[in-house]
Design an enzyme around this catalytic site. Structure first.
Site, mmCIF file in Angstrom:
data_model
loop_
_atom_site.group_PDB
_atom_site.id
_atom_site.type_symbol
_atom_site.label_atom_id
_atom_site.label_comp_id
_atom_site.label_asym_id
_atom_site.label_seq_id
_atom_site.Cartn_x
_atom_site.Cartn_y
_atom_site.Cartn_z
ATOM 1 N N SER A 26 0.856 -1.186 0.000
ATOM 2 C CA SER A 26 0.000 0.000 0.000
ATOM 3 C C SER A 26 0.892 1.236 0.000
ATOM 4 C CB SER A 26 -0.914 -0.005 1.233
ATOM 5 O OG SER A 26 -1.724 1.147 1.260
ATOM 6 N N PRO A 164 5.241 4.722 1.725
ATOM 7 C CA PRO A 164 4.717 3.366 1.917
ATOM 8 C C PRO A 164 3.977 3.289 3.247
ATOM 9 C CG PRO A 164 7.068 3.420 2.381
ATOM 10 C CD PRO A 164 6.700 4.786 1.881
ATOM 11 N N HIS A 165 2.844 2.604 3.249
ATOM 12 C CA HIS A 165 2.027 2.511 4.467
ATOM 13 C C HIS A 165 2.811 1.878 5.615
ATOM 14 C CE1 HIS A 165 -1.454 2.719 6.873
ATOM 15 N NE2 HIS A 165 -2.363 2.433 5.980
ATOM 16 N N THR A 166 3.847 1.108 5.292
ATOM 17 C CA THR A 166 4.678 0.510 6.340
ATOM 18 C C THR A 166 5.382 1.578 7.170
ATOM 19 O OG1 THR A 166 6.438 0.299 4.685
ATOM 20 C CG2 THR A 166 5.098 -1.672 5.138
ATOM 21 N N ASN A 339 2.448 3.199 12.475
ATOM 22 C CA ASN A 339 1.071 2.727 12.337
ATOM 23 C C ASN A 339 0.509 2.405 13.718
ATOM 24 O OD1 ASN A 339 0.469 2.377 9.261
ATOM 25 N ND2 ASN A 339 2.563 1.660 9.548
#
Length: 490
Positions: A26, A164-166, A339
């Site tokens: 993602s 990046p969602h990471t 996150n």
């Protein structure tokens, strides 16, 4: 692109909740519109300056994959023009934004509610050419995690940040934008300390500070879908991904429409309360987010509202940012970029959604969330989460349909972002008026179409005029009914 080796100062592993399977591919983009002409070089230089301060260097590190498949960040000793902290690209167009074929299609505020095209049509404005599409594109190149793409018109500027969602959720990027604004204004002394690069507050979540908190049972433990029922749920979900298409649109709700919906919700709650407790006139509290969620759930169920589907179970899933909910783990005046958003659940059915008042549904959502946000309950939820292989909890039944909500309203992007030091000249003011250097509109998108972006609403928040913008992914058959209902709104 081949991987480039640069001198590395530190290597830091990704935390478990950052290196999640669902986040790896993602790649997100957040595009902000300014009705001002901004200095692209000043935007670039101030961002690079922020990413050279203390632990903020971690965000400029390169993503690498270890032999065991896990991700880690390689933080350079220093950044150079050849190996910058952020990837920068700039497109300069010699025309007004409304004269551009695609620019004129950007959503603008109107008097009435309106459906707009999906923000995915604006990829041209979002990133440089050939942007990273998966985490592998970062691992196999010298690309920084953060991308900055600026599109300059003669009267406006689009600023897009990709990542990046990471690396982070939306609240973490809000924190980045706030501190970027401070550096741009020459207020480096006010930049928040970024959390230690090798620790994560969630590592101490279950026991609490000092390990003294008593463990409670999660309130929804009995509603977890496990065993063979979990397998059935997964099979059904994969089937919907393959066979049920999704169509994305942007929902615009003016401030006066939100006020009318909230008044409708509050009045129906007062009426319900008076029926139960005669003479009681106090309005039960519901927020804009509660009301918008209830309205959106109803819109999503319109195309299913038949006698055959009235018993279809639905699990409303709201994202919860735990930073503010766990003060013993998250320090004040410290920046946490990662996150830290997890799920809260509300169980219902199509029949219940369509038969209850807007206020009752909003209050049901709010009540279920309040039951799950105490610290002990968050810890209990995490204990259940750690037991799972897929890194997600399924609540409801084997046939429950998830309806996912992510509310970015609390980021208050149009208020907290201040790029006024980069303003070269103000542009022509549109329907929404803002202070110089502050966004008038924003949207998000993925660099690559996400198969899991389905039956979901992203409440982007309010613009400076108090209008709400909501991105949604629903089956194509849902949209004609929603458009019809929106035409009835004030």
């Amino acid at each position: 692109m081949s991987q480039t080796t640069v001198p590395v100062d530190r290597i830091v592993p990704f935390h478990r909740f950052d290196d999640a399977i669902g986040l790896r591919n993602s790649i997100l983009v957040w595009t902000l519109r300014f009705d001002d002409v901004l200095d692209a070089a000043k935007l670039r230089d101030s961002l690079n300056a922020l990413l050279s301060i203390g632990n903020w260097k971690r965000l400029g590190g390169r993503v690498r994959k270890k032999r065991d498949g896990k991700l880690e960040v390689h933080i350079p000793e220093s950044f150079t023009p050849q190996h910058p902290a952020a990837d920068f690209s700039h497109t300069k167009l010699d025309c007004c934004i409304d004269e551009h074929a695609l620019g004129r299609r950007l959503p603008v505020a109107t008097e009435k509610p309106k459906l707009y095209e999906s923000s995915t049509i604006f990829h041209e404005f979002a990133t440089r050419e050939n942007p990273p599409l998966t985490i592998e594109d970062y691992c196999n190149s010298d690309l920084p995690q953060i991308g900055l793409h600026v599109v300059s018109f003669t009267d406006a500027t689009l600023v897009s940040v990709s990542w990046p969602h990471t690396m982070s959720d939306a609240v973490g990027i809000q924190t980045l934008l706030i501190n970027w604004s401070r550096v741009m204004a020459g207020r480096e002394i006010e930049v928040q300390h970024l959390e230690d690069v090798e620790s994560n507050p969630l590592d101490n979540l279950e026991a609490g500070e000092g390990g003294t908190l008593k463990q409670e049972e999660w309130i929804l433990k009995s509603s977890l879908v496990t065993g063979v029922w979990f397998v059935i749920w997964v099979i059904r979900y994969i089937w919907t991904i393959i066979w049920v298409s999704q169509e994305s649109k942007l929902i615009y709700l003016p401030a006066r429409t939100i006020k009318a919906l909230r008044r409708e919700a509050e009045d129906s709650l007062v009426e319900q309360t008076q029926t139960l407790v005669p003479g009681h006139l106090e309005k039960p509290f519901v927020s804009d987010g509660d009301v918008i969620t209830a309205w959106a759930v109803r819109m999503a169920c319109l195309h299913q509202a038949s006698q055959q589907t009235s018993q279809q179970s639905i699990t409303i899933i709201n994202a919860l940012d735990v930073r503010a909910r766990l003060p013993d783990l998250f320090k004040q005046n410290t920046a946490y970029v990662g996150n830290f958003a997890f799920a809260l659940f509300t169980k219902t059915t199509v029949g219940q959604v369509m038969s209850t008042s807007l206020g009752e549904l909003a209050h049901t959502v709010r009540r279920s969330l309040l039951e799950q946000v105490p610290q002990a309950q968050i810890r209990a939820m995490f204990q259940e989460l750690r037991k799972t292989r897929m890194g997600a909890l399924i609540v409801g039944t084997a046939t429950s349909s998830p309806l996912i909500f992510s509310n970015w309203s609390k980021t208050k992007i149009c208020e907290v972002v201040d790029f006024s030091p980069a303003v070269i000249r103000p542009g022509k003011q549109g329907p929404v008026i803002s202070e110089p250097g502050k966004p008038v509109y924003h949207h998000s998108l993925h660099t690559k179409r996400s198969q899991t972006a389905r039956d979901a609403f992203n409440i982007l928040g309010k613009d400076p005029a108090g209008n709400y913008w909501i991105a949604a992914w629903l089956p194509p058959c849902a949209w004609p009914r929603i458009k019809e209902e929106m035409q009835k709104l004030p």
